[in-house]
Design an enzyme around this catalytic site. Sequence first.
Site, PDB file in Angstrom:
ATOM      1  N   ASP A   1       9.988   8.199 -10.386  1.00  0.00           N
ATOM      2  CA  ASP A   1       9.211   7.753  -9.225  1.00  0.00           C
ATOM      3  C   ASP A   1       7.703   7.794  -9.551  1.00  0.00           C
ATOM      4  O   ASP A   1       6.976   6.841  -9.264  1.00  0.00           O
ATOM      5  CB  ASP A   1       9.539   8.664  -8.026  1.00  0.00           C
ATOM      6  CG  ASP A   1       8.791   8.261  -6.777  1.00  0.00           C
ATOM      7  OD1 ASP A   1       9.171   7.249  -6.160  1.00  0.00           O
ATOM      8  OD2 ASP A   1       7.811   8.943  -6.427  1.00  0.00           O
TER       9      ASP A   1
ATOM     10  N   VAL B   1       2.527   3.492  -3.283  1.00  0.00           N
ATOM     11  CA  VAL B   1       1.877   4.551  -4.078  1.00  0.00           C
ATOM     12  C   VAL B   1       1.150   5.496  -3.130  1.00  0.00           C
ATOM     13  O   VAL B   1       0.365   5.066  -2.288  1.00  0.00           O
ATOM     14  CB  VAL B   1       0.847   3.955  -5.069  1.00  0.00           C
ATOM     15  CG1 VAL B   1       0.183   5.069  -5.881  1.00  0.00           C
ATOM     16  CG2 VAL B   1       1.504   2.942  -5.991  1.00  0.00           C
TER      17      VAL B   1
ATOM     18  N   GLU C   1       0.831  -1.225   0.000  1.00  0.00           N
ATOM     19  CA  GLU C   1       0.000   0.000   0.000  1.00  0.00           C
ATOM     20  C   GLU C   1       0.863   1.272   0.000  1.00  0.00           C
ATOM     21  O   GLU C   1       0.544   2.257  -0.668  1.00  0.00           O
ATOM     22  CB  GLU C   1      -0.916  -0.017   1.239  1.00  0.00           C
ATOM     23  CG  GLU C   1      -1.852   1.159   1.367  1.00  0.00           C
ATOM     24  CD  GLU C   1      -2.860   1.248   0.235  1.00  0.00           C
ATOM     25  OE1 GLU C   1      -3.676   0.335   0.088  1.00  0.00           O
ATOM     26  OE2 GLU C   1      -2.833   2.248  -0.506  1.00  0.00           O
TER      27      GLU C   1
ATOM     28  N   GLY D   1       7.192  11.071   3.288  1.00  0.00           N
ATOM     29  CA  GLY D   1       7.512  11.427   4.673  1.00  0.00           C
ATOM     30  C   GLY D   1       7.443  10.201   5.557  1.00  0.00           C
ATOM     31  O   GLY D   1       6.771   9.221   5.252  1.00  0.00           O
TER      32      GLY D   1
ATOM     33  N   GLY E   1      13.149  14.902   4.126  1.00  0.00           N
ATOM     34  CA  GLY E   1      13.064  13.438   3.991  1.00  0.00           C
ATOM     35  C   GLY E   1      12.048  12.988   2.949  1.00  0.00           C
ATOM     36  O   GLY E   1      11.615  11.842   2.964  1.00  0.00           O
TER      37      GLY E   1
ATOM     38  N   LYS F   1       4.959   4.573  -9.850  1.00  0.00           N
ATOM     39  CA  LYS F   1       3.672   4.548  -9.132  1.00  0.00           C
ATOM     40  C   LYS F   1       2.496   4.416 -10.096  1.00  0.00           C
ATOM     41  O   LYS F   1       1.553   3.672  -9.817  1.00  0.00           O
ATOM     42  CB  LYS F   1       3.553   5.804  -8.276  1.00  0.00           C
ATOM     43  CG  LYS F   1       4.542   5.793  -7.107  1.00  0.00           C
ATOM     44  CD  LYS F   1       4.651   7.157  -6.462  1.00  0.00           C
ATOM     45  CE  LYS F   1       5.570   7.142  -5.245  1.00  0.00           C
ATOM     46  NZ  LYS F   1       5.925   8.483  -4.791  1.00  0.00           N
TER      47      LYS F   1
HETATM   48  N1  HSE Z   1      10.347  10.494  -3.130  1.00  0.00           N
HETATM   49  C1  HSE Z   1       8.983  10.064  -3.022  1.00  0.00           C
HETATM   50  C2  HSE Z   1       8.089  11.280  -3.168  1.00  0.00           C
HETATM   51  C3  HSE Z   1       8.778   9.394  -1.703  1.00  0.00           C
HETATM   52  O1  HSE Z   1       8.601  12.397  -3.064  1.00  0.00           O
HETATM   53  O2  HSE Z   1       6.903  11.133  -3.418  1.00  0.00           O
HETATM   54  C4  HSE Z   1       7.436   8.724  -1.550  1.00  0.00           C
HETATM   55  O3  HSE Z   1       7.255   7.708  -2.465  1.00  0.00           O
END
Ligand code: HSE
Length: 409
Positions: A196, A127, A124, A298, A182, A200
């Site tokens: 990224d 995404v 979960e 986060g 972070g 997703k």
């Molecule tokens: N680096 C990703 C973002 C982390 O900023 O969405 C969460 O998947």
Amino acid sequence: MIEIAIMGHGVVGSGVAEVIINNHESITEHAKEKIDIKYILDLRDFDDLLYSSKFIKDFNIILEDPSVKVVVETMGGVNPAYDFVKKCLLAGKSVVTSNKELVAAYGAELLKIAKEKNVNFLFEASVGGGIPILRPLNQCLAANEVYDIAGILNGTTNFILTKMIKEQMSFDDALAIAQKLGYAEKNPAADVEGFDTCRKICILAALAFGKHVYPDNVHTEGITKITLEDVEYAASEKYVIKLIGRAAKTDNGKVQVWVAPALIPGESQLSTVDDVFNGIIVWGNAIGEVMFYGKGAGKLPTASAVVADVIDCVKHLNSRKYLYWEDSDGNNLECYKSGSTAMYVRLKGENAKTVTEEFYKAPKYLSRENQPFDEIAFITEALTVGEHNDIIESIKARGTEVLGAIRVF
Ligand code: HSE
């Protein structure tokens, strides 16, 4: 009591340990079992934590301990995560991961192993960070033929774009803050180049449409070419620029998947999704439109989703949650170039207006403060992406500089 292991004590893994320890009462109530962290795998030393005694450096300790029924993978990246997760599933352990790169690359194979071994493989958190999206898509919307999914799926890029739009902050300054908070990947190129988001939307597309979508087959653009000038032109007509991942069924039954920045009109719900928040719209033939919204990155929001999956695994130790898709050879995908869209275009050159009116029927011109005399920006009529690409090449061939070309959502 059910014993679990956590592999990786970075931002997410440490959040998972923190949530399990701090919320142990409510977690026990939900899981109907006490969940205890037996091992935490990490190559680094963490000597000053209340749970320092749980750290190990050898993966085989987890693999060979039959009392560990559920393994959490929060290492990120494909290596060694793929090898470790596969071995855990083959050993009959359920696995929970937040690792979108792993699921986008090997989801079909790992789901197949989980099915064969009658264990769960849940992800979960891969995404939308803390947003419940995969379970609702798989369960609550199961009555629907889902035909379209579009979303802001990366917290880092959304944070950067929000800072550019609202505070006129530079790209680099905004990225540095996102890294400090972070949100960003270890290599932030994965965020800003769109990879990224691509991973997703591939996971969402596979779950919604039943076949694996490999990231290499998906057209992916990031936000590195977006400038404050583009943001200003867009704002003049109440658009905001967001990085979008989209997966839609086409008339021939295939799926068109792409990742690109887009101008979002002020009336779209996605236009108000700011900072580290993600927003995902799903269209189904019974529900119509439904939107999922929340923190997309986060430590604790992501840990929230991971721990919920752990609870689900503990509740279903001897049965499987139905979560599955088939592998694919890519034939399920339609080329992104056949999709139709209006485009925001920014040109520079003395003949910019002449070429614009040669190639586009009714460009809607935009303006900004201190606009140079030889720069124009406009929104075109809807054409296929392939037609737009051809026109842009023709414009370049006339000696006009193309400073920007961004889809309009
Ligand atoms: N680096 C990703 C973002 C982390 O900023 O969405 C969460 O998947």
